[in-house]
Design an enzyme around this catalytic site. Structure first.
Site, PDB file in Angstrom:
ATOM      1  N   LYS A 189      23.255  42.959  45.637  1.00 33.82           N
ATOM      2  CA  LYS A 189      23.585  42.848  47.063  1.00 33.82           C
ATOM      3  C   LYS A 189      24.702  43.845  47.372  1.00 33.82           C
ATOM      4  O   LYS A 189      25.863  43.629  47.045  1.00 33.82           O
ATOM      5  CB  LYS A 189      24.032  41.416  47.379  1.00 33.82           C
ATOM      6  N   GLU A 265      36.517  40.461  40.444  1.00 36.65           N
ATOM      7  CA  GLU A 265      37.547  41.509  40.485  1.00 36.65           C
ATOM      8  C   GLU A 265      37.985  41.613  41.935  1.00 36.65           C
ATOM      9  O   GLU A 265      37.226  42.058  42.786  1.00 36.65           O
ATOM     10  CB  GLU A 265      36.998  42.834  39.950  1.00 36.65           C
ATOM     11  N   CYS A 300      40.900  49.408  44.653  1.00 32.21           N
ATOM     12  CA  CYS A 300      41.486  48.136  44.228  1.00 32.21           C
ATOM     13  C   CYS A 300      42.732  48.347  43.383  1.00 32.21           C
ATOM     14  O   CYS A 300      43.642  47.519  43.393  1.00 32.21           O
ATOM     15  CB  CYS A 300      40.451  47.299  43.488  1.00 32.21           C
ATOM     16  N   GLU A 399      47.734  43.167  50.347  1.00 35.86           N
ATOM     17  CA  GLU A 399      46.903  44.343  50.080  1.00 35.86           C
ATOM     18  C   GLU A 399      46.417  44.941  51.398  1.00 35.86           C
ATOM     19  O   GLU A 399      45.757  44.268  52.190  1.00 35.86           O
ATOM     20  CB  GLU A 399      45.709  43.967  49.209  1.00 35.86           C
TER      21      GLU A 399
END
Length: 496
Positions: A189, A265, A300, A399
């Site tokens: 996906k 993650e 990331c 973040e």
């Protein structure tokens, strides 16, 4: 702007995939629904993509399950699996320019990076796991003379891989390649912002000889297709890279369904520490700037917190600002561009909101902070640096996933480590020092899954990738990723 002739010519011939790949065929969503796939380069719609829903996901999962149970891929020997995966890598290499163009158009990253980094690394990942798949060995236990006991690794079954939009093809291969290498079937996906290279990958896998149903690709909205995949009672594992809130939902969906395994993650707020005894301030400044501004900050492991020893802060910050000012910002399809567009208008506005918050909380903006290239219609934010950021400022804690750097200072090693670890995340960290004892102490004390000394992002496919704390659990890359997609079975045979 006028694009180089070779890129213009390739664009004129570029086919944009838009259909799902289910059971070996390109298909529309059962409902006929589609969604607009918008390019952040200019804000224009690239194409219409099948908006897969629960019914489509169920078909894909059923196809993957049937393929797994009848052994059409699982039961092939190592040599046969290698042949298919190596052939897939060859086809990706054949179509590397097409893949790079699709990636750059879809997510706004510079074509130079798609060509020279993303696509080659994805191909390399496929080849690495093709070569590694027969390097996973079982164990023979210590048994009495009348019994033989051994342990073997067996594929889990159906893997749901949900991948992000920042490195769409590369992250897809981090999950698809080891899962296939272990004999699993996969339902992939892609993020709705970046479906193109995943769909192309599905087509190439079929051309490479991967049996129908072994790799299905279901584009669609995360809250629809992703949720259906995670709630499926016939999916054995979800492998996910993305945001913390979605990761929490996936764990909830696992509990609500079949207790499927979940590997997460989830990003970070990674610190890069520069001590006064840094062996090369110019190299550290390059790493500090590119560590946060590469891929427009949509990474990331972005080094979004720069911790600098107070005695060198002003001098070092000047060097970082100079590197950032020298970055070529422009059209992602221009080979000279080093810094392109953010993936969507929403992500651009998120970055601008964080910039406004940093201004309001008293941080000193020393570079950037504005939307640029508005006449293009695309979604661009210039490289932005804030000095005098405090540890409790929003910019030091949350973040951004955009091109915004926060600069903090410290007086000694203990304070540097405390500041670095003062976060809910624990994905990556780095430090620059000439003192090997300090380097080794720091590597031990920093709470992160990846620690780099005198460099940033200085590792490759041979090393595991993953985080501590709220950066998730489970590892991509390396031989450890193969184990993630397998169960360990113990067998004991009594001799008669």
């Amino acid at each position: 702007m006028t694009l180089p002739a070779d890129i213009s010519e390739r664009l004129s011939r570029l086919a944009l995939p838009g259909q799902a790949i289910i059971d070996g065929a390109r298909v529309e969503a059962a409902s006929g629904a589609t969604f607009h796939n918008v390019s952040p380069r200019d804000g224009l719609v690239l194409n219409q993509v099948a908006a897969c829903q629960a019914e489509d996901v169920a078909r894909a999962v059923a196809s993957a399950r049937a393929a797994f149970e009848d052994g059409r891929w699982r039961d092939q020997g190592p040599r046969a699996k290698k042949k298919v995966l190596f052939r897939l890598a060859e086809l990706m290499e054949r179509d590397a320019e097409e893949l790079a163009l699709l990636e750059s158009l879809d997510v706004g990253k510079p074509i130079r990076d798609a060509r020279n980094v993303d696509v080659p690394l994805a191909i390399g990942t496929c080849r690495w796991y093709a070569e590694a798949l027969d390097k996973v060995y079982g164990e023979v236990g210590a048994s009495p003379v009348d019994r033989l006991s051994y342990a073997v690794h067996e594929p889990l079954g159906v893997i749901g891989a949900i991948v992000p939009w920042n490195f769409p093809l590369h992250m897809a291969m981090w999950k698809v390649a080891p899962a296939l290498a272990m004999g699993n079937s996969v339902v992939l996906k892609p993020a709705e912002q970046s479906p193109l290279t995943a769909l192309k990958l599905g087509e190439l896998a079929l051309e490479a000889g991967l049996p129908a149903g072994v790799l299905n690709v279901v584009p669609g909205l995360g809250g629809v297709a992703g949720e259906a995949l995670a709630l499926s009672m016939d999916v054995d594992m979800i492998a996910f890279t993305g945001s913390g809130p979605v990761g929490r939902k996936l764990m909830e969906y696992s509990a609500r369904s079949n207790l499927k395994r979940v590997s997460l993650e989830l990003g970070g707020k990674s610190p890069q520490i520069v001590f006064a005894d840094c062996p090369d301030l110019d190299a550290a400044a390059e790493a500090a700037a590119w560590g946060v501004f590469y891929n427009q900050g949509e990474v990331c492991t972005a080094a979004s917190r720069l911790l600098v020893e107070a005695s060198i802060k002003d001098r070092f910050l000047e060097k970082v600002v100079a590197v950032a000012k020298g970055m070529a910002v422009g059209d992602p399809l221009d080979p000279a561009t080093q810094f392109g567009a953010m993936v969507s208008e929403r992500q651009m506005n998120t970055a601008l909101d964080y910039i406004a918050t940093a201004d309001s909380q008293g941080a000193r903006r020393v570079l950037g902070g504005s939307r640029i290239r508005q006449d293009s219609g695309g979604f661009y934010v210039e490289p932005t640096i804030f000095d005098r950021v405090e540890a409790d400022h929003t910019l030091a804690r949350e973040e951004v996933f955009g091109p915004v750097l926060s600069v903090l200072t410290f007086k000694d090693e203990d304070q540097a480590v405390r500041l670095a670890n003062d976060t809910v995340y624990g994905l990556a960290a780095g430090l620059w020092t000439s003192d090997i004892n300090r380097a080794l102490r720091g590597a031990r004390r920093l709470k992160a899954g990846l620690v780099w000394v005198n460099g940033w992002d200085a590792c490759d496919i041979t090393m595991p990738f993953g985080g501590f704390k709220q950066s998730g659990f489970g590892r991509d890359r390396s031989l450890h990723a193969l184990h993630k997609y397998a169960d360990l079975k113990s067998v004991s045979v009594t001799l008669r």
